[in-house]
Motif scaffolding. Sequence first.
Motif, PDB file in Angstrom:
ATOM      1  N   LEU A 198       0.829  -1.055  -0.001  1.00 63.73           N
ATOM      2  CA  LEU A 198       0.044  -0.057  -0.053  1.00 63.73           C
ATOM      3  C   LEU A 198       1.078   1.400  -0.111  1.00 63.73           C
ATOM      4  N   PRO A 199       0.401   2.114  -0.828  1.00 66.07           N
ATOM      5  CA  PRO A 199       0.998   3.669  -0.517  1.00 66.07           C
ATOM      6  C   PRO A 199       0.586   4.183   0.775  1.00 66.07           C
ATOM      7  N   GLU A 200       1.441   4.723   1.655  1.00 64.20           N
ATOM      8  CA  GLU A 200       1.408   5.393   2.690  1.00 64.20           C
ATOM      9  C   GLU A 200       0.239   6.304   2.946  1.00 64.20           C
ATOM     10  N   ARG A 201      -0.849   6.295   3.763  1.00 74.01           N
ATOM     11  CA  ARG A 201      -2.059   7.299   3.515  1.00 74.01           C
ATOM     12  C   ARG A 201      -2.481   7.253   4.998  1.00 74.01           C
ATOM     13  N   GLU A 202      -2.892   8.654   5.368  1.00 77.12           N
ATOM     14  CA  GLU A 202      -3.349   8.758   6.875  1.00 77.12           C
ATOM     15  C   GLU A 202      -4.981   8.182   6.990  1.00 77.12           C
ATOM     16  N   ASP A 203      -5.722   8.112   5.648  1.00 74.08           N
ATOM     17  CA  ASP A 203      -6.919   7.560   5.941  1.00 74.08           C
ATOM     18  C   ASP A 203      -6.618   6.027   5.654  1.00 74.08           C
ATOM     19  N   PRO A 204      -7.423   5.319   6.012  1.00 78.99           N
ATOM     20  CA  PRO A 204      -7.341   3.821   5.937  1.00 78.99           C
ATOM     21  C   PRO A 204      -7.897   3.547   4.485  1.00 78.99           C
ATOM     22  N   TRP A 205      -7.239   2.813   3.632  1.00 78.07           N
ATOM     23  CA  TRP A 205      -7.508   2.346   2.241  1.00 78.07           C
ATOM     24  C   TRP A 205      -8.689   1.050   2.686  1.00 78.07           C
ATOM     25  N   VAL A 206      -9.732   1.186   1.928  1.00 75.07           N
ATOM     26  CA  VAL A 206     -10.622   0.234   2.015  1.00 75.07           C
ATOM     27  C   VAL A 206     -10.791  -0.476   0.494  1.00 75.07           C
ATOM     28  N   MET A 207     -10.673  -1.739   0.425  1.00 72.31           N
ATOM     29  CA  MET A 207     -10.615  -2.313  -1.046  1.00 72.31           C
ATOM     30  C   MET A 207     -11.302  -3.724  -0.741  1.00 72.31           C
ATOM     31  N   ALA A 208     -11.770  -4.071  -2.118  1.00 75.29           N
ATOM     32  CA  ALA A 208     -12.473  -5.338  -2.229  1.00 75.29           C
ATOM     33  C   ALA A 208     -11.578  -6.129  -2.801  1.00 75.29           C
ATOM     34  N   PRO A 209     -10.980  -7.472  -2.106  1.00 77.23           N
ATOM     35  CA  PRO A 209     -10.086  -8.234  -2.668  1.00 77.23           C
ATOM     36  C   PRO A 209     -11.237  -9.362  -3.562  1.00 77.23           C
ATOM     37  N   VAL A 210     -10.712  -9.557  -4.834  1.00 79.43           N
ATOM     38  CA  VAL A 210     -11.481 -10.302  -5.893  1.00 79.43           C
ATOM     39  C   VAL A 210     -10.516 -11.399  -6.241  1.00 79.43           C
ATOM     40  N   LEU A 211     -11.364 -12.661  -6.298  1.00 73.10           N
ATOM     41  CA  LEU A 211     -10.678 -13.651  -6.980  1.00 73.10           C
ATOM     42  C   LEU A 211     -11.446 -14.072  -8.390  1.00 73.10           C
ATOM     43  N   ARG A 212     -10.755 -13.751  -9.534  1.00 77.74           N
ATOM     44  CA  ARG A 212     -11.225 -14.076 -10.711  1.00 77.74           C
ATOM     45  C   ARG A 212     -10.685 -15.189 -11.409  1.00 77.74           C
ATOM     46  N   PHE A 213     -11.692 -15.984 -12.516  1.00 78.94           N
ATOM     47  CA  PHE A 213     -11.176 -16.979 -13.040  1.00 78.94           C
ATOM     48  C   PHE A 213     -10.634 -16.232 -14.470  1.00 78.94           C
ATOM     49  N   VAL A 214      -9.452 -16.726 -14.984  1.00 80.38           N
ATOM     50  CA  VAL A 214      -9.027 -16.430 -16.375  1.00 80.38           C
ATOM     51  C   VAL A 214      -9.984 -17.163 -17.375  1.00 80.38           C
ATOM     52  N   THR A 215     -10.243 -16.415 -18.536  1.00 77.57           N
ATOM     53  CA  THR A 215     -10.727 -16.931 -19.471  1.00 77.57           C
ATOM     54  C   THR A 215      -9.955 -16.840 -20.783  1.00 77.57           C
ATOM     55  N   ARG A 216     -10.471 -17.678 -21.749  1.00 82.46           N
ATOM     56  CA  ARG A 216      -9.898 -17.597 -23.167  1.00 82.46           C
ATOM     57  C   ARG A 216      -9.814 -16.201 -23.629  1.00 82.46           C
ATOM     58  N   SER A 217     -11.110 -15.572 -23.587  1.00 84.68           N
ATOM     59  CA  SER A 217     -11.387 -14.121 -24.023  1.00 84.68           C
ATOM     60  C   SER A 217     -12.638 -13.736 -23.010  1.00 84.68           C
ATOM     61  N   GLY A 218     -12.738 -12.508 -23.277  1.00 83.22           N
ATOM     62  CA  GLY A 218     -14.040 -11.828 -22.598  1.00 83.22           C
ATOM     63  C   GLY A 218     -13.881 -11.791 -21.139  1.00 83.22           C
TER      64      GLY A 218
END
Lengths: 290, 319, 692
Positions: free
Chosen positions: C607-627
């Motif tokens: 993370l870049p240092e920041r006074e305010d806490p970062w809030v993020m959504a972790p995402v698990l994605r499946f890789v596809t051939r396309s799209g």
Amino acid sequence: MTDVERPERLALLPDAAVAGHLTVGVRTGAEKLPQAALAKACLPLDASSRWEAPRVRDLVDEAMRRFADLPTKADAWLAPRLHAGLRMTRREASDGRLWNFLALRLAPDYVFWRHPGRPSVEKPVPEVSSGRFRGAFHTQAFARLWWAAELFRNGDDYEPVEVACGNQDMLNTTLRLEIVHHRPTAQAIIQMLSRQTIRVGREVNALAKAVNTAGSTLMYEIIACDEVQDADAYRCWIEEIDTVYMPYDSLPEGPDDIRVPEAVVEALIPTFEKLYTEAPVRGRDKRTTV
Amino acid sequence: MKTLIPYPTLDGEIVLEVKEARLDGKPLSLTLISSMEQVVALHQVERNDWERARIVLRMRTPQELMSDEWVDVACAAVLTEKKTNVRLVTPLKRQSDNSWIGVAELHRDWHVGQAEVEGIVTATVADVQGRVIARTRRRWTVDLHLRTPTRKRTIRTVWKDFSSEENVYLHPYKGDPWAIEAADDEPVVYLNSGFEGLQFLLDSASRSDRAVQNAVAGQIAGDCWAALFNTAVYSIDVEDGEPQWPVGWKESVLRRMLPDVYPDRSPDDALVELCERRRQGESGGELQTRVLHAATKQARMSRSLSVFIRTLRTVEEEK
Amino acid sequence: MEDPGTFGVWLGRQLRRQGMSQAELAQRLDVTRAAVSAWVTGRAEPRLEKIRLIEEILGLTTGSVMTLDDVPDSAGNVVWYHRPAHRDGGRELGNPAAFAFESDLRVLAREATQNSLDERRDIDGPVRIRYTLHEVSGERLYRFLKALRWDDLEPHYEAAADRNTKVGRVLTNGLREMRETSSLLLLRVDDYNANGLTGPEYDDGRFAAVVRRQLDSHKSRSAGGSFGLGKAVLWGTSQLGLVLINSTLSEPYEGRTARRVIGRLDLPWRQVNGEDYAGPSWLGEPDAEMGGTACSWWADPDTVDALQLKRDSDAPGTSFLIVAAHDGTGEATTLEEMHDALVRSLGENFWASMVAKSGSRPMLEASVVALRDGHTVKAAERVDPDEYEPARVRALRAFLEGTTVEELTSDEDVVRTTVRLGLPPLKDTVVIDAESPNEHEAVLLLTPTNDDDPAPNKIVCMRGSRMVVMKRSVSDVPMGARRFQAVLLAGLATGSDTPDAFAAEEFLRAAEPPEHNEWKKTDDLTAMYARGAAARIQEFRVAMLAEARRLLRVQERKSEDGPPALRDLLSLDPPPAPRRPGFPTVGDVEGSIRTDGAWQVRVEIRLPEREDPWVMAPVLRFVTRSGPKPVAEWSELVPESHCEVIDGTLLRFAPRVRAAVFTGVSDVTSHPVAAHMAMAEVDLVRPKEAGA
């Protein structure tokens, strides 16, 4: 009728000339497309008889007449005939300007009829999405049909196209996936559809998603090796355009550029069935058997 | 972002080379094949009526591929062209020196712009047939329009006389020094050769013109980036609720500028944000300020302008 | 006896072997000394009864003279002769030539092979050269040292090694190694289908050039043998300064050809048993006529065998046995490393001599074998030029077979062009001969090489012998040009037999320093050629680079790029990934599939240092051939460090932290396909809801 209203020949309509005219007014049907201005912006195609406009216009008229009450049903009828009536190479079909012409100059009425749009909270007045006029090959009103026919036909056999285009999810989600650029993959999915291994749209989507996702690690092309398509046969078929008659009640004949060997398709089906049944996607009917 | 692969893959690198290319049987000069840039330039002025191009490919694989660990090993070249929906898989045959060779054929009817070629190795892994265990890090590009095998990396710039009879489409802008066309295939910056002194200034090799030259070039470039960005924003498609990166120059423009438009967002998040603004019709105001900032940075305007101002002052003082 | 000369030589040798002087024989035959001398020099022949007497006196069987048989070889005849020091007290500290070269194995292979090539006998067949590394110990070593008369040598070594000189140190090392390991490394260099060491014992000829002369280089060239400075490297490679030689002659000397043997030892000044010695020592038969010095002898098969000098066939050629061989660079120390160094050197320097057009035989065949006490450690490896210089070999073969092209179209094509070499007149030509050529066209071959070639874009230069003289880098290769290798064939290497080819061959040879590794201004060049010779060489060097560049030039690029000032500002290259991005990023990810089919991952976040806490959504994605890539949901999300989970789907990172870790398990029911069938990736995205 003047040439402005009923063009005699197909032409190319550049994107730049289209952009400014697809206003909300036009897309809701409140305003008319400025045909004279569009006609001026068009670039002519070569002198080949392939580009005679009535060939295509007649098909569109017949489709709107036959399926007046159920426009979505028109896809299965129109796709193979548009492909057989508009004989061109993929190179030519990749030119968006031709599809612009069809949607804006030749048959905007078809676009309004087939893709009227749905009213929503944000947009209470239904409007046609601009992508149906000018857009990706899998959304544009005519391009989607031609490419569906090209990618789903089995050599000269348009029957798989009828099957595929009878299912809107095949057109809307599967058509744009790279997996169907492998003919045996496309034919296997269509086979599963016609054998009713998969039936409803949700199932089609689940299968396509499973095959597409597993395609990140699997080379279907290695498991099921296709024949090389005969480009010369395709050329011959294009050149025969003036000698053939377009049937309305039976399927036309496609280019005889080699069918996918049946065994290759059959070899792939068990793999797809396995991917499909093992896919744990929530909400799918678990009782579906294969 | 890091990819998790649920089965063993090849550790070493595989490399794909183009050995030679033929247009309708006639061999193409090797100067049209760049192995460094990985580009094959198929266009030759004297032969634009060819039917088929054959590309002879050779793949080199690491020694470990020969070990017993790998069964049913197969190598292939995958040739794709998005615009024509072509995906052609050419099997490669193992040679005595353990390299793999095959011939990919491009039929002109099936291609229109650029085909990409990737090498892959498959094997049966844990009873699953045809699994990809390696792919080439870089792809080859077979370009039907290029005359020299280099990757196009800059926006095309063309001198035109805006008021000349041949350039009807530029007549609306005939009083302008430049115009930017953000068309689908390739954007073009038109420079008006009919605009007095512009060509002289921009083509000048004189040192004393340098400061003005750079300042003007910065102006043109700034306009260009801003115009292209706005076009690119409208080409973002949303599929399954997720915005998709556009292709070609539009992706390049967004990738270059988004880090300056939204510095605290990842490129993917920035794309989402941009789409959201577009959906809400907030293309004006704050977003435009950010876009201009990003365009100014692309055009390196701060630097060229400061030098220009300093030069002006020096000239004043000398007077 | 058809040839009186032959009889004379034979008689001289028999006398030498018996240690009998001409005067003594004269006395016992009751003839004048002048008569014996006339027989030995071939001016006259003895009458039959004298011949019988000679046979008797020499202890030969009747008829020996007619068949020129030898006195039965008695090992007792062979001795070490150590040259006494000069009376003036001058002390030579070893063979200076031996140390003019770095005693490097690769140099040895280069020099020795070059000599063999120059000595090729039948030009329709290859000269075959074999390097044998043999480490001997135990019984084998004992027998070898006995045959070598080590007991006679040892005191000399002891005395010479006891010095603070470079030579002394090398000797000390050699002795110590032999004693500590109880083994000795012998390196034998054999050539077949070569001339062998022909000619008399002391006068001009191949034998004397190699064995007797020290710095015999230029003179020997015209004398027929080209054994130049290079031979010194043979002695330099021996830690004991000792080389044994066995030659099969292509032309008889003393009426014989097989097993001409001699040993030569180079030691510095030393004092042994109160006597001063200096200069070389020889192992051979004492030569009464030359004050007892040792000369070559015709050894019997057993002796040759004991001295490890047995040759594989009757084909003419020479075997050099380097005793206590070592690599002076210290790079190759084991038997295996030395083997590889030799193979590599042969491959790099002589690949061209080993190439022939299909169906015909090359100039050279070389192999290297390594043995330990008679057991093969590395089987005879025939050096395969294709393995060492695949691109250049392809170029040369195409040239020899006439399959070169005008323009490269395949990465196996070889393009052929010419490079001009100006030929200056020789200095001693008074009248300029109108016929003498003033220009030579060298051949430049160029072919693409693999992308993994570690040293691409080089020109290798050679002349008639096809040994690599020098390797030059071609700089300023046009952008995007294919990597290549090039070969420049000059002089007789062009395959031409016109006067200009011969003249160029001579001119370039004169431009080579003794190491034959460059074409430049040399003393020979200035001595032999008129003014301007050095400039011709320089022009030639420039011209070959220019020609290579010309072949590689890509067609002129159309200038549709607009003004240069603008071009740089319109680049579409993707930007480099920021080193310190202004947003949280995923670092290392570890993942595995659990038995229930769910992905289990452990993810490090930067993370870049920041006074305010970062809030993020972790995402698990499946890789596809396309799209679009299908997103899997989390069934479990567990903070590991510096973060907390909100609403089961979001991560809030602690303020000001730069790194955090969480683990997660995917919800199997949200997988689009069984997890083991697809690739997956982990990413961080902004939460969808505004203001989160």
